[in-house]
Write a protein that holds these residues in place. Structure first.
Motif, mmCIF file in Angstrom:
data_model
loop_
_atom_site.group_PDB
_atom_site.id
_atom_site.type_symbol
_atom_site.label_atom_id
_atom_site.label_comp_id
_atom_site.label_asym_id
_atom_site.label_seq_id
_atom_site.Cartn_x
_atom_site.Cartn_y
_atom_site.Cartn_z
ATOM 1 N N SER A 76 0.858 -1.172 0.000
ATOM 2 C CA SER A 76 0.000 0.000 0.000
ATOM 3 C C SER A 76 0.895 1.223 0.000
ATOM 4 C CB SER A 76 -0.891 -0.047 1.215
ATOM 5 O OG SER A 76 -1.693 1.073 1.263
ATOM 6 N N ALA A 77 0.436 2.327 0.602
ATOM 7 C CA ALA A 77 1.258 3.505 0.553
ATOM 8 C C ALA A 77 1.516 4.054 1.923
ATOM 9 C CB ALA A 77 0.593 4.560 -0.273
ATOM 10 N N GLY A 78 2.484 4.738 2.064
ATOM 11 C CA GLY A 78 3.020 4.878 3.287
ATOM 12 C C GLY A 78 3.036 6.007 4.179
ATOM 13 N N ALA A 99 7.382 14.885 11.896
ATOM 14 C CA ALA A 99 7.489 14.586 13.325
ATOM 15 C C ALA A 99 7.775 13.112 13.518
ATOM 16 C CB ALA A 99 6.194 14.969 14.035
ATOM 17 N N LYS A 100 8.800 12.819 14.291
ATOM 18 C CA LYS A 100 9.105 11.439 14.638
ATOM 19 C C LYS A 100 9.745 11.419 16.018
ATOM 20 C CE LYS A 100 11.157 7.164 12.996
ATOM 21 N NZ LYS A 100 11.903 6.485 11.919
ATOM 22 N N ASP A 101 9.209 10.565 16.871
ATOM 23 C CA ASP A 101 9.648 10.517 18.254
ATOM 24 C C ASP A 101 9.534 11.921 18.859
ATOM 25 O OD1 ASP A 101 10.152 7.792 17.873
ATOM 26 O OD2 ASP A 101 12.172 8.211 17.140
ATOM 27 N N ASP A 102 10.625 12.470 19.390
ATOM 28 C CA ASP A 102 10.571 13.794 20.012
ATOM 29 C C ASP A 102 11.063 14.896 19.084
ATOM 30 O OD1 ASP A 102 9.608 12.778 22.440
ATOM 31 O OD2 ASP A 102 11.642 12.301 23.119
ATOM 32 N N THR A 103 11.356 14.556 17.841
ATOM 33 C CA THR A 103 11.933 15.520 16.914
ATOM 34 C C THR A 103 10.880 16.008 15.923
ATOM 35 O OG1 THR A 103 14.083 14.425 17.074
ATOM 36 C CG2 THR A 103 13.736 15.902 15.204
ATOM 37 N N VAL A 104 10.816 17.322 15.750
ATOM 38 C CA VAL A 104 9.924 17.922 14.761
ATOM 39 C C VAL A 104 10.751 18.901 13.942
ATOM 40 C CG1 VAL A 104 7.852 19.270 14.340
ATOM 41 C CG2 VAL A 104 7.940 17.717 16.287
ATOM 42 N N SER A 105 10.680 18.804 12.635
ATOM 43 C CA SER A 105 11.461 19.711 11.809
ATOM 44 C C SER A 105 10.798 19.878 10.451
ATOM 45 C CB SER A 105 12.891 19.180 11.624
ATOM 46 O OG SER A 105 12.891 17.891 11.043
ATOM 47 N N TYR A 106 11.224 20.920 9.728
ATOM 48 C CA TYR A 106 10.790 21.093 8.349
ATOM 49 C C TYR A 106 11.626 20.160 7.470
ATOM 50 C CZ TYR A 106 8.129 25.244 9.648
ATOM 51 O OH TYR A 106 7.217 26.098 10.205
ATOM 52 N N ALA A 107 10.956 19.504 6.563
ATOM 53 C CA ALA A 107 11.648 18.558 5.692
ATOM 54 C C ALA A 107 10.960 18.525 4.338
ATOM 55 C CB ALA A 107 11.650 17.161 6.317
ATOM 56 N N TYR A 108 11.690 18.069 3.355
ATOM 57 C CA TYR A 108 11.096 17.809 2.048
ATOM 58 C C TYR A 108 10.663 16.346 1.987
ATOM 59 C CZ TYR A 108 12.918 22.265 0.403
ATOM 60 O OH TYR A 108 13.169 23.600 0.244
ATOM 61 N N HIS A 109 9.425 16.151 1.594
ATOM 62 C CA HIS A 109 8.939 14.804 1.327
ATOM 63 C C HIS A 109 9.217 14.533 -0.149
ATOM 64 C CE1 HIS A 109 5.175 12.119 0.505
ATOM 65 N NE2 HIS A 109 6.280 11.400 0.553
ATOM 66 N N VAL A 110 10.217 13.701 -0.408
ATOM 67 C CA VAL A 110 10.653 13.401 -1.775
ATOM 68 C C VAL A 110 10.136 12.023 -2.158
ATOM 69 C CG1 VAL A 110 12.624 13.028 -3.292
ATOM 70 C CG2 VAL A 110 12.719 14.811 -1.530
ATOM 71 N N HIS A 111 9.469 11.952 -3.290
ATOM 72 C CA HIS A 111 9.006 10.664 -3.780
ATOM 73 C C HIS A 111 9.727 10.286 -5.067
ATOM 74 C CE1 HIS A 111 6.621 7.267 -4.883
ATOM 75 N NE2 HIS A 111 6.341 7.812 -6.043
ATOM 76 N N LEU A 112 10.303 9.081 -5.093
ATOM 77 C CA LEU A 112 10.982 8.539 -6.264
ATOM 78 C C LEU A 112 10.258 7.267 -6.685
ATOM 79 C CD1 LEU A 112 14.699 8.777 -4.975
ATOM 80 C CD2 LEU A 112 13.349 10.553 -6.118
ATOM 81 N N PRO A 140 10.793 -2.848 -10.003
ATOM 82 C CA PRO A 140 9.829 -1.866 -9.505
ATOM 83 C C PRO A 140 10.255 -1.306 -8.150
ATOM 84 C CG PRO A 140 8.708 -3.799 -10.349
ATOM 85 C CD PRO A 140 10.163 -4.136 -10.325
ATOM 86 N N GLY A 141 10.194 -0.010 -8.034
ATOM 87 C CA GLY A 141 10.576 0.633 -6.780
ATOM 88 C C GLY A 141 9.810 1.916 -6.555
ATOM 89 N N SER A 142 9.562 2.229 -5.315
ATOM 90 C CA SER A 142 8.919 3.477 -4.939
ATOM 91 C C SER A 142 9.406 3.842 -3.559
ATOM 92 C CB SER A 142 7.407 3.336 -4.954
ATOM 93 O OG SER A 142 6.821 4.546 -4.560
ATOM 94 N N HIS A 143 9.929 5.036 -3.422
ATOM 95 C CA HIS A 143 10.578 5.416 -2.174
ATOM 96 C C HIS A 143 10.159 6.819 -1.759
ATOM 97 C CE1 HIS A 143 13.506 2.018 -2.412
ATOM 98 N NE2 HIS A 143 13.231 2.146 -3.707
ATOM 99 N N ASP A 144 9.799 6.948 -0.490
ATOM 100 C CA ASP A 144 9.542 8.249 0.106
ATOM 101 C C ASP A 144 10.700 8.572 1.045
ATOM 102 O OD1 ASP A 144 7.110 8.745 -1.108
ATOM 103 O OD2 ASP A 144 5.972 7.713 0.440
ATOM 104 N N ILE A 170 19.010 12.967 5.841
ATOM 105 C CA ILE A 170 17.901 12.052 5.573
ATOM 106 C C ILE A 170 17.283 11.654 6.920
ATOM 107 C CG2 ILE A 170 17.158 9.883 4.547
ATOM 108 C CD1 ILE A 170 18.160 11.836 2.483
ATOM 109 N N LEU A 171 16.066 12.107 7.156
ATOM 110 C CA LEU A 171 15.411 11.842 8.431
ATOM 111 C C LEU A 171 14.717 10.485 8.457
ATOM 112 C CD1 LEU A 171 13.754 15.328 9.053
ATOM 113 C CD2 LEU A 171 15.888 14.449 10.038
ATOM 114 N N ASP A 172 14.212 10.064 7.322
ATOM 115 C CA ASP A 172 13.477 8.798 7.285
ATOM 116 C C ASP A 172 13.322 8.348 5.835
ATOM 117 O OD1 ASP A 172 12.190 6.585 8.270
ATOM 118 O OD2 ASP A 172 10.502 7.663 9.149
ATOM 119 N N HIS A 173 12.971 7.088 5.690
ATOM 120 C CA HIS A 173 12.804 6.477 4.364
ATOM 121 C C HIS A 173 11.723 5.422 4.474
ATOM 122 C CE1 HIS A 173 14.417 3.231 1.418
ATOM 123 N NE2 HIS A 173 13.533 3.997 0.800
ATOM 124 N N ILE A 174 10.739 5.510 3.591
ATOM 125 C CA ILE A 174 9.673 4.510 3.535
ATOM 126 C C ILE A 174 9.651 3.935 2.133
ATOM 127 C CG2 ILE A 174 7.208 4.055 3.794
ATOM 128 C CD1 ILE A 174 7.048 6.547 5.556
#
Length: 554
Positions: A13-15, A183-196, A203-207, A217-221
């Motif tokens: 599904s999507a993340g 926002a993740k855990d106790d950290t909140v910041s401005y970030a770019y949500h990049v989708h590839l 087949p690949g799809s990455h956020d 890089i704060l996170d990857h889904i």
């Protein structure tokens, strides 16, 4: 490298960000109109995640104004600082509930920037009374965020995400980059949500979430997406037959055009279309989807190559019928949208996935130890339920919300299998395997295939694919107990039957769950759904509560 089970189980599904939670207690009290009085907190975030009851007085004002007034009157509870509700939320969608309420889905924002994954759903009854506010609000943003210091541009964020990916793909769609509050855990910041999103080399799809100030890089889904819309075709509606993966003869709804018969069913919604990728999907061909509309010179589809297409076409129709007949839902989005499937994707591709960008199903042929991934009706039902979830709660494919997403697909894949009434059971994907006794998962006994059946045994590692597929077992076991009953970890549950369980889960998914829902929030959603349908003092409410007690979700 994924294990065989993980590879077979990547039914996608999507993340969001979902936080790990400690499980607080909650109080229940019956109110009028089958609304339970409940206040449940996400203890990790220190913010309410599900509140229900007679939350406001009757009003004749606009529905959204009722909701915003409630939030403004409870700003301290939601820790919004000086921001008003209208400054803190935007309305994503408003619709009518089948039981008479108005339902509004909200997106939390901060200074006009969306807070990624922080969505809420509110119910206002026909007297203008707010009865439910579901979904965790990220608190204290005024204390945690400064004005955005965007030292990194949106395009630079894409380049940094590609660097993290390790190669520059041959894109099927252009990368996107959007400024969000992350926002993740106790950290909140401005970030770019990049989708590839891409199809090659596989087949690949990455956020990716790239911090706007530092480029970190704060996170990857990892999810799956693809790229182009199938063409329409005109012709004469007709019928035919075909052989499925087990050699059974199936009746087919077809479309005849210029003396050619196509696997197009115009009798359901805007149609069911089945395509052939012709085993393409390589680095040399990134535009294979949806492929060639499956066709034949006669209305008899009996070749070995046609078996997967016959499966996909037949079972997509059965899934459509289940949702339309049982839940009154016209196609996966409720608007009759065409259902598109592509078979024979790639070379020995041992997987299947719902592609939310292309809005279609994609099936591989398996690796020789498995049949085509169209062979199991519960697998087809599983995938198309991801589309239902995408169109309603949009449970993010990560952490507990991702496990809920998977469990929803397992539950409704199983219910579709029972609806079809062809050797149904509580195993998932057993028909994919040539060797008897194998399956992807079991709802009745998740431990049989290595999944937990209790919250205390949940997977707590960082592998998201393992987390969402493994921990879905906890919700699957609860669903099984609600339907069939039993004693589990010393708690006895009286079953209410599959049909009622399905109605409760469907209502929760489409009316109460939000993008980053936790198991704890989901329990409240299921309980309130049971109360809506059967009454606050009903045996159904008791069974739902007991089932979640039995699997350790408070």
């Amino acid at each position: 490298m994924k294990t065989k089970k993980q590879s077979l189980a990547v039914l996608l599904s999507a993340g969001i960000v979902a936080t790990s939670i400690s499980l607080p207690t909650s109080s229940y009290a019956a109110t009028s109109n089958n609304v339970l009085s409940t206040e449940k907190y996400n203890e990790a975030i220190k913010s309410p995640e599900f509140i229900s009851g007679q939350l406001t007085t009757p009003s004749s004002t606009k529905t959204e104004d009722v909701v915003f007034r409630y939030v403004d009157e409870n700003k301290d509870k939601y820790k919004l600082g000086t921001k008003s509700a209208k400054e803190s939320f935007t309305v994503k969608k408003q619709e009518d509930d089948t039981l008479g309420a108005k339902v509004i889905r909200l997106q939390q924002t901060y200074n006009g920037v969306p807070v990624w994954g922080s969505t809420q759903v509110a119910h206002v009854d026909n007297k203008g009374v707010l009865t439910v506010f579901s979904g965790t609000v990220i608190p204290d943003l005024d204390q945690k965020l400064q004005q955005p210091n965007q030292k990194i541009s949106a395009n630079e964020a894409v380049s940094l995400a590609e660097k993290e990916l390790g190669f520059k793909p041959n894109y099927t769609v252009e990368p996107t980059s959007e400024l969000v509050v992350y926002a993740k855990d106790d950290t909140v910041s401005y970030a770019y949500h990049v989708h590839l999103g891409f199809l090659s080399p596989q087949p690949g799809s990455h956020d990716y979430f790239v911090e706007a100030e530092t480029g970190k890089i704060l996170d990857h889904i990892e999810v799956l997406h693809a790229a182009k819309n199938p063409r329409n075709i005109t012709g004469t509606v007709t019928t035919g037959t075909g052989k499925d993966s087990f050699g059974n003869t199936r009746s087919l709804n077809l479309l005849k055009s210029n003396n050619t018969y196509y696997l197009v069913d115009k009798t359901r919604g805007q149609g069911i279309y089945t395509y052939d990728a012709q085993n393409k999907g390589s680095e040399d061909d990134t535009s294979v989807l949806p492929g060639v509309l499956f066709n034949n010179s006669t209305n008899s589809f009996i070749s070995k190559n046609a078996q997967a297409a016959v499966d996909a076409h037949t079972y997509a129709g059965k899934v459509y019928d289940y949702y339309k007949t049982v839940h009154g839902r016209d196609s996966y989005d409720g608007n009759g949208t065409k259902i598109v499937s592509t078979v024979h994707f790639g070379q020995q591709y041992e997987n299947a996935f719902w592609d939310p960008e292309l809005k279609q199903m994609v099936y591989g042929d398996g690796d020789g130890s498995t049949r085509s991934f169209t062979a199991a009706i519960d697998a087809v039902g599983h995938e198309l339920t991801h589309a239902v979830t995408d169109s309603s709660s949009n449970l993010i494919y990560q952490n507990e919300s991702g496990a809920l997403n998977e469990a929803m697909s397992d539950v409704f894949g199983t219910l579709v299998e029972y609806y079809n009434n062809s050797n149904p059971d509580y195993l998932i994907g057993e028909d994919l395997f040539f060797q008897s006794g194998q399956a992807l998962r079991s709802m009745s006994d998740p431990t049989k295939y290595g999944d937990p059946d209790h919250y205390s045994k949940r997977y707590t590692g960082t592998n998201q694919s393992q987390l969402v597929h493994t921990n879905s077992g906890i919700i699957n076991k609860a669903a099984y107990l609600i339907a069939e009953g039993g004693t589990h970890y010393g708690v006895t549950v009286n079953g209410i039957g599959k049909d009622k369980m399905g109605k409760i889960f469907y209502r929760a998914n489409t009316q109460y769950l939000t993008e980053s829902a936790t198991f704890s929030q989901a329990r409240q959603a299921f309980v309130q759904s049971a109360a809506d349908l059967y009454g606050t003092q009903s045996a159904e409410v008791t069974s739902v509560n007991k089932a979640f007690d039995a699997v350790g979700v408070k």
